[in-house]
Design an enzyme around this catalytic site. Structure first.
Site, PDB file in Angstrom:
ATOM      1  N   CYS A  80      71.722 -11.284  52.236  1.00 31.50           N
ATOM      2  CA  CYS A  80      71.555  -9.828  52.083  1.00 31.50           C
ATOM      3  C   CYS A  80      70.402  -9.334  52.959  1.00 31.50           C
ATOM      4  O   CYS A  80      69.233  -9.574  52.659  1.00 31.50           O
ATOM      5  CB  CYS A  80      71.300  -9.505  50.615  1.00 31.50           C
ATOM      6  SG  CYS A  80      70.832  -7.794  50.301  1.00 31.50           S
ATOM      7  N   CYS A  83      67.884  -6.986  51.322  1.00 35.04           N
ATOM      8  CA  CYS A  83      67.012  -7.739  50.416  1.00 35.04           C
ATOM      9  C   CYS A  83      65.797  -8.288  51.162  1.00 35.04           C
ATOM     10  O   CYS A  83      64.691  -8.346  50.612  1.00 35.04           O
ATOM     11  CB  CYS A  83      67.771  -8.896  49.772  1.00 35.04           C
ATOM     12  SG  CYS A  83      69.161  -8.403  48.726  1.00 35.04           S
TER      13      CYS A  83
END
Length: 325
Positions: A80, A83
């Protein structure tokens, strides 16, 4: 563990009110027990403010710790990209906030059950757990200013509503080497406030009202007792109502202040804050004398339930002033 949502902008769901009061009492009991048995957190190192958590350790590292400090959960994954931008900001802020919250990092690929239990549809997703109560903070990318504002609200709620003041951080402490915390002395009204929570547990709304009034008789400025009293009195007022009849009366009698006041109570219990406020402001504007005063007083009482800092209360106060003057 099934997470529960809890609004940080003023409790209006009265089931959540009771849950919050129960959670606060449980948090205080857990802290007292931890201190008695030598299991308190005490001083921690800055490295202890960010922890990796998995399903096996969730109850210990999140639920139990949330009785001592707000736990912010960062759901992330290696693949991700957002993230990778968000997580370092959260880690830095965890250290900067110096123990006012604990950051728990959960890899969703390795802990899919937790992801499902929190109902997460996409990452990054950030939740918090306070005294065992879970609430969503934000999902997706967020700017640092927004994150700080959310964290400020979180630590304020944790302190004011649950008495969680955070962890003591010692830069020289060894990671994982926390010392037992000392038990804090009970406040002068803890027993009375606990009696109010127990009365709510038992469905004794009259007993809860009296317990809060007992606190306020000696300490008129006690914010917890003022909030609890407003909430308990609201529950008491709606307890015997026939909702269908109340709403029918309000629809058929727009000039009847008593009918509008009763409907406003039901609006607030149902979480329709703006509807409750708007109904009473309209009643103030269209009535006079005792009816006008009764609607005004009830509106002020509902402000107490929601909280003076809630933006809906602030807006309604301005609208009330226009209706009065």
């Amino acid at each position: 563990m099934q997470p529960r949502n809890m609004s940080m902008s003023g409790v209006v769901d009265l089931a959540a009110v009771k849950a919050a009061q129960e959670a606060k009492a449980k948090a205080e009991q857990a802290r007292a027990e931890a201190a008695r048995t030598g299991g308190g957190t005490g001083a921690v190192s800055p490295a202890d403010l960010v922890v990796d958590v998995d399903e096996a350790g969730f109850e210990r590292d999140v639920l139990q710790r949330s009785t001592e400090v707000p736990v912010v959960i960062d759901f992330w994954a290696e693949w991700c990209e957002p993230c990778k931008q968000l997580s370092p900001v959260l880690e830095r802020l965890a250290v900067e906030y110096n123990g006012r919250f604990l950051l728990a990092k959960i890899d969703v690929d390795a802990n899919q059950m937790l992801m499902q239990q929190f109902g997460i549809q996409g990452i990054p997703a950030v939740f918090a757990v306070v005294a065992g109560q879970a609430l969503p903070l934000f999902q997706g990318a967020a700017g640092e200013a927004q994150i700080r504002q959310t964290l400020d609200q979180l630590v304020q709620v944790a302190e004011q509503r649950f008495g969680l003041t955070g962890l003591t951080v010692d830069p020289e402490a060894e990671p994982g080497g926390a010392q037992p915390a000392q038990a804090e002395p009970a406040g002068p009204y803890d027993a009375l406030l606990e009696a109010a929570v127990q009365a709510l547990d038992a469905g004794d709304l009259g007993g809860a009202v009296q317990a809060y009034k007992n606190v306020l008789a000696d300490d008129p400025g006690n914010t917890e007792a003022k909030l609890g009293l407003a909430q308990a009195e609201l529950l008491q007022r709606v307890q015997g109502m026939d909702p269908q009849q109340v709403r029918k009366d309000a629809a058929e009698k727009p000039q009847d202040a008593a009918a509008q006041i009763a409907a406003a109570d039901l609006d607030l219990v149902g979480g329709h804050v703006e509807d409750a406020f708007g109904r009473l402001i309209d009643t103030v504007a269209r009535t006079a004398g005792d009816d006008k005063e009764a609607a005004r007083v009830r509106l002020l009482e509902l402000f107490e339930v929601v909280g003076a800092e809630d933006p809906r209360v602030i807006a309604a106060r301005r609208a009330l002033a226009r209706a009065l003057f």
